[in-house]
Design an enzyme around this catalytic site. Sequence first.
Site, short mmCIF file in Angstrom:
data_model
loop_
_atom_site.label_atom_id
_atom_site.label_comp_id
_atom_site.label_asym_id
_atom_site.label_seq_id
_atom_site.Cartn_x
_atom_site.Cartn_y
_atom_site.Cartn_z
N ASP A 1 63.13 58.44 92.30
CA ASP A 1 63.99 59.37 91.05
C ASP A 1 65.77 59.00 91.74
O ASP A 1 66.02 58.91 92.02
CB ASP A 1 63.43 60.65 91.22
CG ASP A 1 62.94 61.21 90.17
OD1 ASP A 1 63.96 61.68 89.16
OD2 ASP A 1 62.61 61.25 89.24
N ASP B 1 65.83 58.75 82.54
CA ASP B 1 66.61 59.15 82.41
C ASP B 1 66.78 59.73 80.79
O ASP B 1 67.46 58.78 80.53
CB ASP B 1 66.75 60.82 83.72
CG ASP B 1 66.49 61.95 83.39
OD1 ASP B 1 65.55 62.81 82.53
OD2 ASP B 1 66.29 62.88 84.74
N ASP C 1 60.41 69.36 83.52
CA ASP C 1 59.28 69.42 85.29
C ASP C 1 58.35 70.25 85.54
O ASP C 1 58.36 71.52 85.68
CB ASP C 1 60.72 69.59 85.75
CG ASP C 1 61.80 68.11 85.30
OD1 ASP C 1 61.34 67.41 85.02
OD2 ASP C 1 62.61 67.85 86.25
#
Length: 420
Positions: A81, A159, A219
């Site tokens: 990530d 993202d 999230d």
Amino acid sequence: MAKVLSILALLLAVGKFSEALDNGLVLTPPMGWLSWERFRCNTDCKNDPENCISERLFMEMAERMAKGGFKEAGYEYIISDDCWLNKSRDADGFLIPDPERFPNGIKFLSDYVHSLGLKFGIYEDIGTFTCGGFPGIAGHEKQDMQTFADWGVDYIKIDGCYKDPNTFPQVYPDVGRYINETGRPMVYSCEWPLYVNSNVTIPWVNISNTCNLWRGYGDVQDDYNSLVDIAEWYAENQDVLIPIAGPGRWNDPDMLIIGDFELSFDQQKTQMALWSVLAAPLLMSNDLRHLEPQFRRILLNRNVIAVSQDKLGIQGRRIVDSLKGNGVEVWVRPITPTAQTVDATVFSFAVLLWSRRDDGVPFAVSNPISAYGLTSKTGYFLRNLYTNQDYGFFRPTDVLTVRVNPSGVIFFKATPVIAG
Ligand SMILES: *[C@@H]1O[C@H](CO)[C@@H](O)[C@H](O)[C@H]1NC(C)=O
Ligand SMILES: *[C@@H]1O[C@H](CO)[C@@H](O)[C@H](O)[C@H]1NC(C)=O
Ligand SMILES: *[C@@H]1O[C@H](CO)[C@@H](O)[C@H](O)[C@H]1NC(C)=O
Ligand SMILES: *[C@@H]1O[C@H](CO)[C@@H](O)[C@H](O)[C@H]1NC(C)=O
């Protein structure tokens, strides 16, 4: 009867989209490991070398995932990530990893992951910066997708920080085209809908034609209430979300937090079952170096994984909302094997009873199985997917009684019996 029919019609309302992304990837939901929830943006390798975002972390996770049954069970992608990047691009404008934390570069890491028989994924952001403040791809979209292809990347998560979401209908498809033009098959994971202002209509069909998976909601955190919240959003929006899911295109309710700190044993079984009913990616975010055996067994449960990976790719549906009933929700997902009668296809079903109760004792639930959409007159064989207990043969009017632990689940499969 009309009610049952409408439930079935909704269950089977899986659309066909001619413009769908056609890279042949993730025909069942992706499985693997993603760093964010458990390791966040820890860049302090001096004081915390075991847990910082670094080459070492991904190599150690890849080694653990290649062993101990994970790879055999279907876990495949090791994905970084945010926070792998250097704070600026190199002199020629190319993305580079932080040189101290990734001393051998990303190609070395992806080669290593491939040498273990696994696939490698990476994170970037559609804007000028990543959410963590590292260089984003804005203005370099085509170049960066080529860099990823050159590094041997198999999966790209993009993202949505530091960019006007009004531009997303343009830029997310552009990036998808650049990925395609590299000629390297790479899974395309988008955060597109997550950032769209709630007053703007979300173009769900376009998103599902552009991306292999997409995050719709916030999230996941290491917290049972976070799971409840996510499940609630997916249930509330299911009439929109179910039809756009299918082989190669998945709603992404975020990572599995099984093996982390907060969830009880029962709650971990709940997440695994819920995510498999939702046809969600099974991307663990945990420390595979320190995983209790009982949590490993949940993650490796072949019966539950088989539901997740069912080849029909039909996302499941909540058919009973606990808030209006006895505190036990019912979710069902049509799966294989199917049986053919003269006039209909009869599905198998994964049936999930999830107790949202908190009153201590396992709660007894008694219903004719028709209450779960199991209406084929020839009946079903029922088997508990976690315990392997055979419940036996049931006709639609036969009553099944089970006890569901607080915040836990009973998860069973119903396989239709067609009389000869
Ligand atoms: C690119 O898109 C075309 C057309 O949809 C498809 O046939 C091809 O497989 C794609 N290539 C890659 C590498 O994804
Ligand atoms: C990495 O980023 C730092 C800080 O922005 C910069 O000074 C350095 O030149 C970059 N490293 C390389 C190899 O470009
Ligand atoms: C969705 O896709 C259609 C067909 O490609 C296009 O005409 C439309 O503008 C798109 N809508 C959005 C919001 O991107
Ligand atoms: C949505 O629109 C309402 C009414 O115009 C406004 O009050 C609200 O702030 C808007 N919400 C967002 C997230 O922009």
